[in-house]
Write an enzyme that holds these catalytic residues in place. Sequence first.
Site, PDB file in Angstrom:
ATOM      1  N   TYR A  51      -1.467  -0.362  11.245  1.00 13.90           N
ATOM      2  CA  TYR A  51      -1.787  -1.018   9.959  1.00 13.90           C
ATOM      3  C   TYR A  51      -0.636  -0.850   8.981  1.00 13.90           C
ATOM      4  O   TYR A  51      -0.123  -1.827   8.433  1.00 13.90           O
ATOM      5  CB  TYR A  51      -3.085  -0.439   9.369  1.00 13.90           C
ATOM      6  CG  TYR A  51      -3.242  -0.700   7.881  1.00 13.90           C
ATOM      7  CD1 TYR A  51      -3.416  -1.999   7.383  1.00 13.90           C
ATOM      8  CD2 TYR A  51      -3.203   0.354   6.944  1.00 13.90           C
ATOM      9  CE1 TYR A  51      -3.546  -2.235   6.011  1.00 13.90           C
ATOM     10  CE2 TYR A  51      -3.331   0.126   5.586  1.00 13.90           C
ATOM     11  CZ  TYR A  51      -3.501  -1.169   5.117  1.00 13.90           C
ATOM     12  OH  TYR A  51      -3.625  -1.400   3.769  1.00 13.90           O
TER      13      TYR A  51
ATOM     14  N   LYS B 192       1.966  -3.562   7.310  1.00 15.14           N
ATOM     15  CA  LYS B 192       2.074  -3.724   5.854  1.00 15.14           C
ATOM     16  C   LYS B 192       3.515  -3.474   5.387  1.00 15.14           C
ATOM     17  O   LYS B 192       3.990  -4.124   4.459  1.00 15.14           O
ATOM     18  CB  LYS B 192       1.118  -2.762   5.137  1.00 15.14           C
ATOM     19  CG  LYS B 192      -0.356  -3.097   5.264  1.00 15.14           C
ATOM     20  CD  LYS B 192      -0.771  -4.402   4.590  1.00 15.14           C
ATOM     21  CE  LYS B 192      -0.688  -4.352   3.080  1.00 15.14           C
ATOM     22  NZ  LYS B 192      -1.231  -5.603   2.471  1.00 15.14           N
TER      23      LYS B 192
ATOM     24  N   THR C 119       0.834  -1.209   0.000  1.00 14.40           N
ATOM     25  CA  THR C 119       0.000   0.000   0.000  1.00 14.40           C
ATOM     26  C   THR C 119       0.870   1.261   0.000  1.00 14.40           C
ATOM     27  O   THR C 119       2.015   1.217   0.493  1.00 14.40           O
ATOM     28  CB  THR C 119      -0.927   0.019   1.244  1.00 14.40           C
ATOM     29  OG1 THR C 119      -1.463   1.321   1.409  1.00 14.40           O
ATOM     30  CG2 THR C 119      -0.198  -0.363   2.518  1.00 14.40           C
ATOM     31  N   ASP C 120       0.315   2.359  -0.486  1.00 16.65           N
ATOM     32  CA  ASP C 120       1.051   3.634  -0.436  1.00 16.65           C
ATOM     33  C   ASP C 120       1.269   4.081   1.009  1.00 16.65           C
ATOM     34  O   ASP C 120       2.135   4.912   1.293  1.00 16.65           O
ATOM     35  CB  ASP C 120       0.328   4.738  -1.235  1.00 16.65           C
ATOM     36  CG  ASP C 120      -1.038   5.129  -0.694  1.00 16.65           C
ATOM     37  OD1 ASP C 120      -1.564   4.445   0.219  1.00 16.65           O
ATOM     38  OD2 ASP C 120      -1.600   6.134  -1.182  1.00 16.65           O
ATOM     39  N   GLU C 121       0.473   3.516   1.943  1.00 15.20           N
ATOM     40  CA  GLU C 121       0.557   3.973   3.335  1.00 15.20           C
ATOM     41  C   GLU C 121       1.882   3.595   3.990  1.00 15.20           C
ATOM     42  O   GLU C 121       2.241   4.142   5.029  1.00 15.20           O
ATOM     43  CB  GLU C 121      -0.634   3.442   4.142  1.00 15.20           C
ATOM     44  CG  GLU C 121      -1.946   3.920   3.541  1.00 15.20           C
ATOM     45  CD  GLU C 121      -3.155   3.783   4.444  1.00 15.20           C
ATOM     46  OE1 GLU C 121      -2.989   3.746   5.666  1.00 15.20           O
ATOM     47  OE2 GLU C 121      -4.271   3.705   3.899  1.00 15.20           O
TER      48      GLU C 121
HETATM   49  P1  NAD Z   1     -10.652  -5.916   2.655  1.00 12.12           P
HETATM   50  O1  NAD Z   1     -10.545  -5.630   4.099  1.00 12.12           O
HETATM   51  O2  NAD Z   1     -11.874  -5.509   1.907  1.00 12.12           O
HETATM   52  O3  NAD Z   1     -10.460  -7.474   2.397  1.00 12.12           O
HETATM   53  C1  NAD Z   1      -9.501  -8.244   3.062  1.00 12.12           C
HETATM   54  C2  NAD Z   1      -9.853  -9.713   2.841  1.00 12.12           C
HETATM   55  O4  NAD Z   1      -8.850 -10.518   3.465  1.00 12.12           O
HETATM   56  C3  NAD Z   1     -11.205 -10.114   3.455  1.00 12.12           C
HETATM   57  O5  NAD Z   1     -11.945 -10.872   2.529  1.00 12.12           O
HETATM   58  C4  NAD Z   1     -10.808 -10.962   4.667  1.00 12.12           C
HETATM   59  O6  NAD Z   1     -11.757 -11.953   4.993  1.00 12.12           O
HETATM   60  C5  NAD Z   1      -9.501 -11.573   4.180  1.00 12.12           C
HETATM   61  N1  NAD Z   1      -8.628 -11.979   5.298  1.00 12.12           N
HETATM   62  C6  NAD Z   1      -8.306 -11.246   6.400  1.00 12.12           C
HETATM   63  N2  NAD Z   1      -7.520 -11.964   7.204  1.00 12.12           N
HETATM   64  C7  NAD Z   1      -7.300 -13.168   6.595  1.00 12.12           C
HETATM   65  C8  NAD Z   1      -6.553 -14.327   6.917  1.00 12.12           C
HETATM   66  N3  NAD Z   1      -5.848 -14.400   8.058  1.00 12.12           N
HETATM   67  N4  NAD Z   1      -6.555 -15.365   6.054  1.00 12.12           N
HETATM   68  C9  NAD Z   1      -7.268 -15.301   4.894  1.00 12.12           C
HETATM   69  N5  NAD Z   1      -8.010 -14.238   4.535  1.00 12.12           N
HETATM   70  C10 NAD Z   1      -8.018 -13.177   5.381  1.00 12.12           C
HETATM   71  O7  NAD Z   1      -9.334  -5.275   2.002  1.00 12.12           O
HETATM   72  P2  NAD Z   1      -9.102  -4.587   0.580  1.00 12.12           P
HETATM   73  O8  NAD Z   1      -9.465  -3.158   0.691  1.00 12.12           O
HETATM   74  O9  NAD Z   1      -9.702  -5.435  -0.474  1.00 12.12           O
HETATM   75  O10 NAD Z   1      -7.514  -4.666   0.498  1.00 12.12           O
HETATM   76  C11 NAD Z   1      -6.881  -5.780  -0.090  1.00 12.12           C
HETATM   77  C12 NAD Z   1      -5.374  -5.588  -0.033  1.00 12.12           C
HETATM   78  O11 NAD Z   1      -5.019  -4.373  -0.711  1.00 12.12           O
HETATM   79  C13 NAD Z   1      -4.820  -5.462   1.384  1.00 12.12           C
HETATM   80  O12 NAD Z   1      -3.596  -6.143   1.433  1.00 12.12           O
HETATM   81  C14 NAD Z   1      -4.613  -3.963   1.567  1.00 12.12           C
HETATM   82  O13 NAD Z   1      -3.574  -3.702   2.478  1.00 12.12           O
HETATM   83  C15 NAD Z   1      -4.244  -3.550   0.155  1.00 12.12           C
HETATM   84  N6  NAD Z   1      -4.569  -2.157  -0.192  1.00 12.12           N
HETATM   85  C16 NAD Z   1      -5.846  -1.694  -0.050  1.00 12.12           C
HETATM   86  C17 NAD Z   1      -6.142  -0.384  -0.417  1.00 12.12           C
HETATM   87  C18 NAD Z   1      -7.546   0.156  -0.311  1.00 12.12           C
HETATM   88  O14 NAD Z   1      -7.744   1.357  -0.551  1.00 12.12           O
HETATM   89  N7  NAD Z   1      -8.555  -0.645  -0.030  1.00 12.12           N
HETATM   90  C19 NAD Z   1      -5.121   0.449  -0.907  1.00 12.12           C
HETATM   91  C20 NAD Z   1      -3.829  -0.060  -1.033  1.00 12.12           C
HETATM   92  C21 NAD Z   1      -3.572  -1.373  -0.685  1.00 12.12           C
HETATM   93  P1  TYD Z   2     -10.223   5.349   5.037  1.00  8.65           P
HETATM   94  O1  TYD Z   2     -11.299   5.091   4.033  1.00  8.65           O
HETATM   95  O2  TYD Z   2     -10.326   4.720   6.388  1.00  8.65           O
HETATM   96  O3  TYD Z   2      -8.856   4.988   4.315  1.00  8.65           O
HETATM   97  P2  TYD Z   2      -7.318   5.254   4.793  1.00  8.65           P
HETATM   98  O4  TYD Z   2      -7.298   5.524   6.245  1.00  8.65           O
HETATM   99  O5  TYD Z   2      -6.685   3.954   4.449  1.00  8.65           O
HETATM  100  O6  TYD Z   2      -6.819   6.391   3.949  1.00  8.65           O
HETATM  101  O7  TYD Z   2     -10.122   6.928   5.260  1.00  8.65           O
HETATM  102  C1  TYD Z   2      -9.890   7.814   4.185  1.00  8.65           C
HETATM  103  C2  TYD Z   2      -9.778   9.202   4.754  1.00  8.65           C
HETATM  104  O8  TYD Z   2     -11.052   9.579   5.282  1.00  8.65           O
HETATM  105  C3  TYD Z   2      -8.792   9.324   5.906  1.00  8.65           C
HETATM  106  O9  TYD Z   2      -8.102  10.559   5.819  1.00  8.65           O
HETATM  107  C4  TYD Z   2      -9.663   9.305   7.149  1.00  8.65           C
HETATM  108  C5  TYD Z   2     -10.965   9.933   6.664  1.00  8.65           C
HETATM  109  N1  TYD Z   2     -12.173   9.429   7.338  1.00  8.65           N
HETATM  110  C6  TYD Z   2     -13.100  10.349   7.894  1.00  8.65           C
HETATM  111  O10 TYD Z   2     -12.918  11.573   7.840  1.00  8.65           O
HETATM  112  N2  TYD Z   2     -14.214   9.838   8.495  1.00  8.65           N
HETATM  113  C7  TYD Z   2     -14.461   8.488   8.581  1.00  8.65           C
HETATM  114  O11 TYD Z   2     -15.495   8.088   9.174  1.00  8.65           O
HETATM  115  C8  TYD Z   2     -13.516   7.582   8.000  1.00  8.65           C
HETATM  116  C9  TYD Z   2     -13.739   6.082   8.071  1.00  8.65           C
HETATM  117  C10 TYD Z   2     -12.387   8.108   7.382  1.00  8.65           C
END
Ligand code: NAD
Ligand code: TYD
Length: 341
Positions: free
Chosen positions: A154, A158, A130-132
């Site tokens: 988190y 990561k 992730t970019d984070e």
């Molecule tokens: P999500 O939370 O929607 O899904 C995570 C999935 O992983 C779920 O289906 C959960 O059941 C499964 N899981 C959790 N623990 C597990 C375990 N121990 N064994 C097997 N399965 C397990 O997450 P997402 O938003 O789809 O993110 C997917 C990936 O992309 C993650 O690695 C996250 O760090 C990365 N990512 C997400 C974002 C974003 O904006 N959503 C951005 C950058 C990177």
């Molecule tokens: P989020 O969707 O939790 O993603 P991330 O923390 O991975 O960037 O949050 C996106 C942005 O929105 C973050 O700056 C926190 C803000 N935020 C709120 O202002 N209110 C909320 O209820 C949530 C969940 C996030």
Amino acid sequence: MLRLGVNMKILVTGGAGFIGSNFIRLILKKYSEYKIVNLDKLTYAGNLDNLRDIEKNTNYTFVKGDICDKSLIEKLMKGIDIVVHFAAETHVDRSIKESGIFIDTDIKGTYILLQAAKKNNVKKFIHISTDEVYGEIYKGSFKETDSLNPRNPYSAAKAGADRLAYSFFCTYNFPVIITRSSNNFGPFQHPEKVIPLFVTNLLDGKKVPLYGNGLNVRDWIYVIDNCEAIDFLINNGKIGEVYNIGGGSEISNIDLTKLILNFFKKDESFIEYVKDRLGHDRRYSLDCDKIKVLGWKPRFSFDEAMKSTMVWYKNNEWWWRKIKSGEFRKYYQEHYKKHME
Ligand code: NAD
Ligand code: TYD
């Protein structure tokens, strides 16, 4: 570069989550000969409703299980060509409250997958980071070569997983590719995340909780663009490399909130300014030249993708209502018994 055959068998971890389910749908549609095994623990974030439309596809198999379960992982890894590793605990706010599970899943789980994949000579291991992991940046954008400075449990977990995957390349020449994408949005995102939370609150006539002053900035990417970029990197990425994947659409939380309010014809009285997130990263920003030079760029405009995402939540109340009403576990047991052992 390793050329991929037509009969690839892919192990997707976390495929019942937001990005993983969109990725599986894309791959099954694009490659009619590929077989996908989706391993997911079905935590609160995992939802087989995300894959309802493809659950009967004969190229698709679902396995309920934990990436930390070494013997299961070793069994599943046999005959796998490519691993695409999405599974993780993903919500920053949850990691601030209780970080133990983030260490177990995001770091230890990644280690167990890497070990088993190496043992079974997997051809490519795509680690979804992730970019984070870079931490916040006030001006400019992070390049892949910048040092990591994660600032919450988190992103720290990561970052550990990201570097562990890289260490398997450096130490064992194991074929890892790492992606670091910006914030994704689109269909099937859990309504704990800001966009689906705000959209579904407004659909219910409720206020939206904006953290702090709303000036934090995120770079948003439509989930389909990210999934296409991952597919692009499976085919064109260089082993051992890290690739940033950004949407190039930076917006402050307050402007994002106003855009959503506008779409639903609500005024700013629907904003509830709430206590800021602890250690709230001010801004994320990615320099994506590296993947662009290879030939990928996002296809969707932010405004159009946001509109279609908001329409999707409006039209798919069946999907988010049971999650938000807290009946999800009960519903799940009844409807997906066959997957629950
Ligand atoms: P999500 O939370 O929607 O899904 C995570 C999935 O992983 C779920 O289906 C959960 O059941 C499964 N899981 C959790 N623990 C597990 C375990 N121990 N064994 C097997 N399965 C397990 O997450 P997402 O938003 O789809 O993110 C997917 C990936 O992309 C993650 O690695 C996250 O760090 C990365 N990512 C997400 C974002 C974003 O904006 N959503 C951005 C950058 C990177
Ligand atoms: P989020 O969707 O939790 O993603 P991330 O923390 O991975 O960037 O949050 C996106 C942005 O929105 C973050 O700056 C926190 C803000 N935020 C709120 O202002 N209110 C909320 O209820 C949530 C969940 C996030």
